[in-house]
Design an enzyme around this catalytic site. Structure first.
Site, PDB file in Angstrom:
ATOM      1  N   CYS A   9      -0.975 -32.916  -2.447  1.00 39.27           N
ATOM      2  CA  CYS A   9      -1.698 -32.495  -3.651  1.00 39.27           C
ATOM      3  C   CYS A   9      -2.691 -31.414  -3.238  1.00 39.27           C
ATOM      4  O   CYS A   9      -2.520 -30.776  -2.192  1.00 39.27           O
ATOM      5  CB  CYS A   9      -2.373 -33.678  -4.343  1.00 39.27           C
ATOM      6  SG  CYS A   9      -3.755 -34.441  -3.451  1.00 39.27           S
ATOM      7  N   ASN A  12      -6.091 -33.782  -1.186  1.00 41.53           N
ATOM      8  CA  ASN A  12      -5.685 -34.952  -0.410  1.00 41.53           C
ATOM      9  C   ASN A  12      -6.716 -36.068  -0.456  1.00 41.53           C
ATOM     10  O   ASN A  12      -6.928 -36.773   0.522  1.00 41.53           O
ATOM     11  CB  ASN A  12      -5.357 -34.561   1.043  1.00 41.53           C
ATOM     12  CG  ASN A  12      -4.614 -35.635   1.822  1.00 41.53           C
ATOM     13  OD1 ASN A  12      -4.798 -35.749   3.027  1.00 41.53           O
ATOM     14  ND2 ASN A  12      -3.781 -36.427   1.173  1.00 41.53           N
ATOM     15  N   CYS A  14      -7.000 -37.820  -3.848  1.00 40.27           N
ATOM     16  CA  CYS A  14      -6.647 -38.633  -5.024  1.00 40.27           C
ATOM     17  C   CYS A  14      -5.146 -38.891  -5.112  1.00 40.27           C
ATOM     18  O   CYS A  14      -4.669 -39.960  -4.759  1.00 40.27           O
ATOM     19  CB  CYS A  14      -7.138 -37.976  -6.316  1.00 40.27           C
ATOM     20  SG  CYS A  14      -8.920 -38.022  -6.560  1.00 40.27           S
ATOM     21  N   ARG A  15      -4.403 -37.896  -5.601  1.00 46.10           N
ATOM     22  CA  ARG A  15      -2.995 -38.115  -5.911  1.00 46.10           C
ATOM     23  C   ARG A  15      -2.121 -38.365  -4.690  1.00 46.10           C
ATOM     24  O   ARG A  15      -1.341 -39.318  -4.670  1.00 46.10           O
ATOM     25  CB  ARG A  15      -2.435 -36.924  -6.693  1.00 46.10           C
ATOM     26  CG  ARG A  15      -3.084 -36.747  -8.052  1.00 46.10           C
ATOM     27  CD  ARG A  15      -2.644 -35.478  -8.718  1.00 46.10           C
ATOM     28  NE  ARG A  15      -3.191 -34.309  -8.007  1.00 46.10           N
ATOM     29  CZ  ARG A  15      -2.871 -33.057  -8.288  1.00 46.10           C
ATOM     30  NH1 ARG A  15      -1.989 -32.801  -9.241  1.00 46.10           N
ATOM     31  NH2 ARG A  15      -3.412 -32.054  -7.638  1.00 46.10           N
ATOM     32  N   SER A  16      -2.204 -37.506  -3.683  1.00 39.92           N
ATOM     33  CA  SER A  16      -1.283 -37.669  -2.549  1.00 39.92           C
ATOM     34  C   SER A  16      -1.587 -38.907  -1.709  1.00 39.92           C
ATOM     35  O   SER A  16      -0.652 -39.598  -1.310  1.00 39.92           O
ATOM     36  CB  SER A  16      -1.193 -36.402  -1.697  1.00 39.92           C
ATOM     37  OG  SER A  16      -2.440 -36.006  -1.204  1.00 39.92           O
ATOM     38  N   ASP A 120      -4.310 -34.395 -12.100  1.00 40.53           N
ATOM     39  CA  ASP A 120      -5.315 -34.661 -11.076  1.00 40.53           C
ATOM     40  C   ASP A 120      -6.465 -35.487 -11.662  1.00 40.53           C
ATOM     41  O   ASP A 120      -7.268 -34.974 -12.444  1.00 40.53           O
ATOM     42  CB  ASP A 120      -5.839 -33.339 -10.519  1.00 40.53           C
ATOM     43  CG  ASP A 120      -6.675 -33.526  -9.276  1.00 40.53           C
ATOM     44  OD1 ASP A 120      -7.125 -34.656  -9.011  1.00 40.53           O
ATOM     45  OD2 ASP A 120      -6.879 -32.527  -8.564  1.00 40.53           O
TER      46      ASP A 120
END
Length: 151
Positions: A9, A12, A14-16, A120
């Site tokens: 993301c 690095n 939150c999402r990934s 995000d």
């Protein structure tokens, strides 16, 4: 079959890392990692609200630390998974000449969700919504790998 998967993301945090944590819980025998196309948060743990939202779903992200995506990642992974189009483009810009490692959007594995990217939550503040989509995509990716379908 993909044995090493990298989730990417922007920062690095939150999402990934959430995608890595959810997927490694589903498929503990597959090597996973996560990275960000930006380097602002290198060395930091996942963002507090994401840690809490994941923990509420029994997904532990506490051991993860942010790192930046590099062109060398194309040599280390069998599949690179981007959270949105902007990150996908940034990843592709670093692809070494002749490298054929697949780079896919995570939502490609969740067509039933009707989303073209994982929003995000750092900006939307919808950590549970992001995790809902991540869980659907992670299950879809697991199913694709188990069925032997080309990624």
């Amino acid at each position: 079959m993909a044995q090493k998967i990298l989730f990417v993301c922007l920062g690095n945090i939150c999402r990934s890392p959430a995608a890595e944590g959810v997927f490694r819980a589903l498929c503990p025998t597959i090597t996973t990692d996560s990275a960000g196309t930006g380097g602002w948060h290198v060395g930091e743990p996942p963002y507090g609200p994401m840690l809490q939202a994941a923990r509420a779903r029994n997904v532990d992200l506490s051991d993860l630390r942010a790192r930046q995506f590099t062109g060398r990642d194309f040599m280390r992974f069998d599949l690179i998974v981007a959270m949105d189009d902007a990150n996908l483009r940034d990843i592709q810009r670093l692809r070494p000449d002749g490298n054929t490692v697949p780079v896919r959007l995570f939502t490609d594995f969740a067509p039933q969700a009707g989303a073209d990217h994982v929003p995000d939550p750092y900006y939307t503040r919808d950590f549970d919504g992001a995790l809902d989509l991540i869980e659907i995509a992670a299950q879809g990716l697991k199913t694709r790998i188990e069925s032997g379908v080309t990624l």
